[in-house]
Design a protein around this motif. Structure first.
Motif, PDB file in Angstrom:
ATOM      1  N   ASN A  13       6.780   8.812  -1.453  1.00 46.45           N
ATOM      2  CA  ASN A  13       5.262   8.762  -2.181  1.00 46.45           C
ATOM      3  C   ASN A  13       4.085   9.509  -0.942  1.00 46.45           C
ATOM      4  O   ASN A  13       4.481   9.638   0.065  1.00 46.45           O
ATOM      5  CB  ASN A  13       4.912   7.395  -2.485  1.00 46.45           C
ATOM      6  CG  ASN A  13       3.638   7.484  -3.550  1.00 46.45           C
ATOM      7  OD1 ASN A  13       3.332   8.646  -3.998  1.00 46.45           O
ATOM      8  ND2 ASN A  13       2.858   6.497  -3.430  1.00 46.45           N
ATOM      9  N   MET A  14       3.224   9.810  -1.549  1.00 42.68           N
ATOM     10  CA  MET A  14       2.005  10.177  -1.055  1.00 42.68           C
ATOM     11  C   MET A  14       2.368  11.844  -0.122  1.00 42.68           C
ATOM     12  O   MET A  14       1.965  12.043   0.783  1.00 42.68           O
ATOM     13  CB  MET A  14       1.502   9.475   0.286  1.00 42.68           C
ATOM     14  CG  MET A  14       1.607   8.015   0.047  1.00 42.68           C
ATOM     15  SD  MET A  14      -0.111   7.430   0.124  1.00 42.68           S
ATOM     16  CE  MET A  14      -0.035   5.898  -0.551  1.00 42.68           C
TER      17      MET A  14
ATOM     18  N   ASP B 293       1.304  14.415  -1.280  1.00 45.55           N
ATOM     19  CA  ASP B 293       0.160  15.307  -1.283  1.00 45.55           C
ATOM     20  C   ASP B 293      -0.733  15.231   0.034  1.00 45.55           C
ATOM     21  O   ASP B 293      -1.018  16.277   0.564  1.00 45.55           O
ATOM     22  CB  ASP B 293      -0.758  14.923  -2.694  1.00 45.55           C
ATOM     23  CG  ASP B 293      -1.104  13.439  -2.434  1.00 45.55           C
ATOM     24  OD1 ASP B 293      -2.443  12.953  -2.725  1.00 45.55           O
ATOM     25  OD2 ASP B 293      -0.310  12.791  -2.124  1.00 45.55           O
ATOM     26  N   GLU B 294      -0.682  14.074   0.680  1.00 48.53           N
ATOM     27  CA  GLU B 294      -1.063  13.887   1.859  1.00 48.53           C
ATOM     28  C   GLU B 294      -0.190  14.593   2.917  1.00 48.53           C
ATOM     29  O   GLU B 294      -0.832  15.295   3.844  1.00 48.53           O
ATOM     30  CB  GLU B 294      -1.499  12.435   2.278  1.00 48.53           C
ATOM     31  CG  GLU B 294      -2.541  11.711   1.570  1.00 48.53           C
ATOM     32  CD  GLU B 294      -3.094  10.550   2.096  1.00 48.53           C
ATOM     33  OE1 GLU B 294      -2.499  10.138   3.134  1.00 48.53           O
ATOM     34  OE2 GLU B 294      -3.739   9.721   1.355  1.00 48.53           O
TER      35      GLU B 294
ATOM     36  N   ASN C 277       0.898  -1.322   0.083  1.00 48.62           N
ATOM     37  CA  ASN C 277      -0.028   0.084  -0.009  1.00 48.62           C
ATOM     38  C   ASN C 277       0.944   1.218  -0.097  1.00 48.62           C
ATOM     39  O   ASN C 277       0.156   2.219   0.447  1.00 48.62           O
ATOM     40  CB  ASN C 277      -0.991   0.059   1.223  1.00 48.62           C
ATOM     41  CG  ASN C 277      -2.195  -0.158   0.701  1.00 48.62           C
ATOM     42  OD1 ASN C 277      -2.637  -0.844  -0.394  1.00 48.62           O
ATOM     43  ND2 ASN C 277      -3.077   0.002   1.564  1.00 48.62           N
ATOM     44  N   SER C 278       2.000   1.155  -0.497  1.00 43.68           N
ATOM     45  CA  SER C 278       3.116   2.497  -0.405  1.00 43.68           C
ATOM     46  C   SER C 278       2.818   3.172  -1.766  1.00 43.68           C
ATOM     47  O   SER C 278       3.454   4.173  -1.839  1.00 43.68           O
ATOM     48  CB  SER C 278       4.346   2.365  -0.248  1.00 43.68           C
ATOM     49  OG  SER C 278       4.753   1.079  -1.042  1.00 43.68           O
ATOM     50  N   GLY C 279       1.910   2.617  -2.641  1.00 46.50           N
ATOM     51  CA  GLY C 279       1.617   3.154  -4.065  1.00 46.50           C
ATOM     52  C   GLY C 279       2.593   2.655  -5.027  1.00 46.50           C
ATOM     53  O   GLY C 279       2.796   3.409  -6.019  1.00 46.50           O
ATOM     54  N   LYS C 280       3.051   1.275  -5.005  1.00 46.73           N
ATOM     55  CA  LYS C 280       4.033   0.832  -5.986  1.00 46.73           C
ATOM     56  C   LYS C 280       3.320   0.725  -7.260  1.00 46.73           C
ATOM     57  O   LYS C 280       3.647   1.234  -8.271  1.00 46.73           O
ATOM     58  CB  LYS C 280       4.449  -0.599  -5.536  1.00 46.73           C
ATOM     59  CG  LYS C 280       5.459  -0.570  -4.584  1.00 46.73           C
ATOM     60  CD  LYS C 280       6.049  -1.944  -4.067  1.00 46.73           C
ATOM     61  CE  LYS C 280       4.753  -2.919  -3.889  1.00 46.73           C
ATOM     62  NZ  LYS C 280       3.810  -2.549  -2.750  1.00 46.73           N
ATOM     63  N   THR C 281       1.945   0.115  -7.409  1.00 44.95           N
ATOM     64  CA  THR C 281       1.477  -0.359  -8.439  1.00 44.95           C
ATOM     65  C   THR C 281       0.849   1.093  -9.178  1.00 44.95           C
ATOM     66  O   THR C 281       0.900   1.291 -10.299  1.00 44.95           O
ATOM     67  CB  THR C 281       0.180  -1.281  -8.364  1.00 44.95           C
ATOM     68  OG1 THR C 281       0.767  -2.184  -7.614  1.00 44.95           O
ATOM     69  CG2 THR C 281      -0.433  -1.289  -9.456  1.00 44.95           C
ATOM     70  N   THR C 282       0.458   1.888  -8.318  1.00 41.21           N
ATOM     71  CA  THR C 282       0.158   3.321  -8.729  1.00 41.21           C
ATOM     72  C   THR C 282       1.236   4.204  -9.704  1.00 41.21           C
ATOM     73  O   THR C 282       1.103   4.674 -10.861  1.00 41.21           O
ATOM     74  CB  THR C 282      -0.192   4.222  -7.782  1.00 41.21           C
ATOM     75  OG1 THR C 282      -1.079   3.640  -7.122  1.00 41.21           O
ATOM     76  CG2 THR C 282      -0.853   5.358  -8.412  1.00 41.21           C
TER      77      THR C 282
ATOM     78  N   VAL D 235      -5.158  -1.593  -8.939  1.00 44.22           N
ATOM     79  CA  VAL D 235      -4.533  -0.847  -7.933  1.00 44.22           C
ATOM     80  C   VAL D 235      -5.512  -0.857  -6.986  1.00 44.22           C
ATOM     81  O   VAL D 235      -6.684  -0.679  -7.156  1.00 44.22           O
ATOM     82  CB  VAL D 235      -4.329   0.919  -8.000  1.00 44.22           C
ATOM     83  CG1 VAL D 235      -4.060   1.397  -6.714  1.00 44.22           C
ATOM     84  CG2 VAL D 235      -3.418   1.057  -9.236  1.00 44.22           C
ATOM     85  N   GLY D 236      -5.258  -1.587  -5.616  1.00 45.01           N
ATOM     86  CA  GLY D 236      -6.281  -1.825  -4.713  1.00 45.01           C
ATOM     87  C   GLY D 236      -5.627  -1.142  -3.402  1.00 45.01           C
ATOM     88  O   GLY D 236      -4.576  -1.311  -2.901  1.00 45.01           O
TER      89      GLY D 236
ATOM     90  N   SER E 160       4.155  12.413  -5.829  1.00 50.77           N
ATOM     91  CA  SER E 160       2.752  11.611  -5.412  1.00 50.77           C
ATOM     92  C   SER E 160       2.405  10.970  -6.618  1.00 50.77           C
ATOM     93  O   SER E 160       2.207  11.412  -7.498  1.00 50.77           O
ATOM     94  CB  SER E 160       1.844  13.096  -5.192  1.00 50.77           C
ATOM     95  OG  SER E 160       0.542  12.579  -5.547  1.00 50.77           O
ATOM     96  N   ALA E 161       2.403   9.583  -6.359  1.00 53.74           N
ATOM     97  CA  ALA E 161       2.048   8.898  -7.630  1.00 53.74           C
ATOM     98  C   ALA E 161       0.624   8.983  -7.960  1.00 53.74           C
ATOM     99  O   ALA E 161       0.457   9.085  -9.142  1.00 53.74           O
ATOM    100  CB  ALA E 161       2.369   7.452  -7.077  1.00 53.74           C
ATOM    101  N   LEU E 162       0.122   9.454  -7.196  1.00 52.98           N
ATOM    102  CA  LEU E 162      -1.583   9.542  -7.281  1.00 52.98           C
ATOM    103  C   LEU E 162      -1.877  10.889  -8.234  1.00 52.98           C
ATOM    104  O   LEU E 162      -2.442  10.749  -9.174  1.00 52.98           O
ATOM    105  CB  LEU E 162      -2.396   9.752  -5.926  1.00 52.98           C
ATOM    106  CG  LEU E 162      -3.927   9.620  -6.399  1.00 52.98           C
ATOM    107  CD1 LEU E 162      -4.398   8.185  -6.759  1.00 52.98           C
ATOM    108  CD2 LEU E 162      -4.537  10.008  -4.945  1.00 52.98           C
TER     109      LEU E 162
END
Ligand code: GDP
Ligand code: MG
Length: 672
Positions: free
Chosen positions: A116-117, A119-120, A14-19, A31-32, A145-147
């Protein structure tokens, strides 16, 4: 492609790898917001740098040898030696994420960190000193921010610079105190061996302190060396008054605390986190958490199998029927050979159609489940059920696939991929088919109408409950015999609740639907042809009108005696069970065909000539528990990995089915 720059994408779940992977490669991986979504390695070329190739690895917290994912990642790093490790961290949770980073640093592969993240972090008004972090870790750090697709270009440039530059190995000396002494002593002891085996020495030394058995084997230490090693570790443990693994963990976190303390302004919860805590106070409540979950599941099943589901299924059924009639008419008009006509209309269309009929249910069910998953709720469920599951030798993570088993065994078995250890996975694969899947419902419906018309709900309920009871007993049995050992400790960082993204939900649905349709037109397609063939020809390969003379009937007769102890020594019943291996609904259609009736509902009148109430119930129990359908078998083979394992699994299930069915009949005849 030897001269491509290979980049290994590594980080916590959940660290955003797939994103990030999707952004870099332009691909559409699922992405889940549920840990463990990425199990297989995925490769992809970087869009903007054609000479870079990224591998998305499963999310892990450590490089210990306890879980399959960790072993996979570790072997990949040591054996395939990527040019660059791209370590992605969740910046809202630096402490936990850095634990893996420290171990990656030991591997001494050139590394960049993507924070990553951001933005948050920004939204919550926190501050992280990027340069400071980079200095402390002696590694380039890039905020992204991968998102929101921010900072990715800079990250790629950083990777390029690193890969073109001199092969600088990261070096952080984070060891201290007694451990320092032990680590350096072991370092010297194993240096030559490690170099010979091409294993990074620092990494190997740390693992030897931890008592990592696979590493000890890989190094090929001789007895004297093992002896010295043991003494070094014992001395350290005595002096520290701490066990070896705890000592390493402690040392790493000491270093991490220092680093984080110096680069991060004292962290308050991000907005997302405090919102999540508020929601969790209700949804994971000590007493109401599990009831609330059952309520959610009830709603999911009610929507899927209730009015909405049947609305779509009915429409879909009509569509399939019309297609069948249309093809039938066209073929007759064309004057096609009657055997070929029978193959297409009675075999393929009926067989494949019976399965495709369930597509709307599958789509609705997975739509609802992927919403629960994407919001982060399922992760909490697994967490709440952990205690209960442990009693039968499984961990909370097995809950999700087992629940899915009530819908359809195939995706349920596929979902076992999210489980951490191979033992847990195999055990869950074995137990999931005992859950009463939706394809068994037609069997229950017709048999209860024929034999138990005044107690239908009760009998159905007993079958559902019976499946769960058998799974529990059987889990306990496996745990205390062939599948000894403990479930993997369930360390799960609960992700923040997030609104599900429509894109991710749709992708998930598309994936499931595609898989389902593919199976219908491969395994089930072939299965129906085989059953049709056996049902349409005799031993001399003459086409038979009366199926009593067919090969299938002959096989049925030879198998029927197996069921004599359960009171239904009837070739039609045996045949239906065999045919039902293609798909459970086929049990009923086979009984219909073999009863020589024109309508399914008339079967109800024929069944009493084959069964007594006691043997009918035994038949239902057998149908509930025996070999799952071909599609589920194929999924078992795929997830288990070997044909042997898959056959052992169905052998086990059928064995249990026979025993339970036998017991039920013997007890049953005492009462009726
Ligand atoms: P993986 O398990 O490491 O592959 O993580 P995923 O790529 O599946 O992402 C996990 C969750 O974090 C998903 O819900 C993403 O939408 C979310 N996410 C990923 N990157 C970011 C980011 O930069 N900012 C925010 N706010 N969320 C992100
Ligand atoms: Mg992933």
């Amino acid at each position: 492609m030897a001269n491509k720059i290979s980049i290994a994408l590594i980080g916590n779940q959940n660290s955003g790898k797939t994103t990030l992977f999707n952004h870099l490669t332009g691909s559409n991986q699922h992405v889940g917001n549920f840990p463990g979504v990425t199990v297989e390695q995925k490769h992809g070329s970087v869009l903007k740098y054609k000479d870079m190739e990224v591998v998305d690895l499963p999310g892990i917290y450590s490089l210990s040898p306890y879980t399959l994912e960790e072993m996979l990642t570790r072997d990949f790093l040591i054996q395939s030696r990527p040019n660059v490790v791209l370590n992605i961290l969740d910046a809202t949770n630096l402490e936990r994420n850095l634990y893996l980073t420290l171990q990656l640093l030991d591997l001494q592969i050139p590394m960049v960190i993507a924070l990553n993240m951001m933005d948050e972090v920004r939204n919550s008004g926190h501050y992280i000193d990027i340069e400071g972090l980079s200095k402390e870790l002696n590694t380039p750090v890039f905020p992204i921010s991968a998102l929101k697709n921010e900072g990715i270009d800079e990250l790629l440039q950083g990777i390029e610079v690193l890969s073109k530059g001199p092969a600088e190995k990261p070096w952080v000396d984070y060891c201290s105190g007694e451990l320092h002494t032990a680590l350096h002593a072991i370092h010297h002891l194993i240096e030559v061996k490690a170099q010979k085996q091409e294993i990074p020495v620092r990494f190997a030394a740390a693992k030897m302190v931890e008592g990592d058995e696979p590493m000890e084997v890989a190094l090929g230490l001789v007895d004297e060396e093992k002896d010295v090693l043991r003494r070094i570790v014992e001395l350290m443990e005595r002096n520290l008054k701490m066990d070896r693994e705890a000592a390493m963990i402690d040392m790493r976190y000491q270093f991490i605390d220092e680093v984080v303390g110096s680069v991060q302004t004292k962290q308050e919860d991000t907005i997302e986190q405090s919102r999540s805590y508020a929601i969790d106070r209700i949804l994971t409540h000590k007493h109401f958490g599990i009831p609330i979950f059952f309520l959610f599941m009830l709603i999911v099943f009610w929507i899927t199998f209730g009015p909405l589901g049947s609305f779509f299924t009915d429409g879909f059924e009509d569509l399939i029927e019309l297609t069948g009639e249309f093809v039938d008419g066209k073929l007759l008009l064309y004057g096609i050979n009657p055997i070929l006509h029978s193959l297409i209309v009675d075999g393929i269309i009926v067989g494949v159609g019976a399965v495709i009929e369930f597509l709307p249910l599958i789509i609705i069910l997975f739509f609802l489940l992927s919403i629960l998953e994407d919001t982060g709720y399922m992760a909490r469920v697994a967490f709440m059920m952990d205690q209960l599951m442990r009693k039968i030798g499984l961990s909370g993570r097995s809950v999700v696939p087992m629940l899915m088993g009530f819908g359809c065994t195939v995706p349920a078995i596929m979902a076992t991929r999210t489980l951490a250890s191979e033992r847990d996975r195999k055990m869950t694969i074995l137990l999931t088919p005992f859950m009463s899947c939706s394809a068994k419902v037609p069997i229950y419906a017709i048999f209860t109408a024929a034999f138990f018309s005044s107690h239908r709900t009760l009998v159905m309920f007993s079958l559902y409950l019976g499946g769960v009871a058998v799974a529990i007993l059987s889990g306990w049995l496996l745990k205390s015999t062939v599948m000894k050992g403990n479930p993997v400790p369930f360390v799960l960082e609960l992700p923040a609740y997030r609104l599900p993204s429509p894109k991710s939900v749709l992708l998930n649905l598309y994936d499931k639907a595609k898989g389902f349709i593919t199976r219908a037109f491969t395994v089930i397609f072939i299965g129906t042809i085989v059953i049709w063939f056996l049902q349409s020809f005799d031993f001399k390969f003459n086409f038979v009108e009366n199926s009593e003379l067919s090969l299938l009937a002959a096989i049925g007769r030879s198998i029927a005696p197996i069921f004599r102890p359960m009171g239904f020594n009837d070739w039609r019943a045996a045949t239906a069970l065999i045919a039902g291996i293609t798909a459970k609904e086929v049990v009923i259609s086979t009984l219909a065909i073999l009863s020589n009736v024109s309508e399914l509902s008339q079967v109800v009148n024929v069944l009493p000539s084959m069964f007594t109430p006691a043997s009918a119930y035994a038949f239902l129990v057998f149908a509930l528990l025996y070999v799952p359908c071909l599609a589920a078998f194929a999924a078992t083979k795929r997830e288990w990995g070997t044909w042997r394992g898959a056959f052992a699994a169905i052998g086990y299930q059928t064995g249990i089915a026979w025993i339970m069915s036998f017991l039920v009949y013997r007890v049953g005849i005492l009462f009726v």
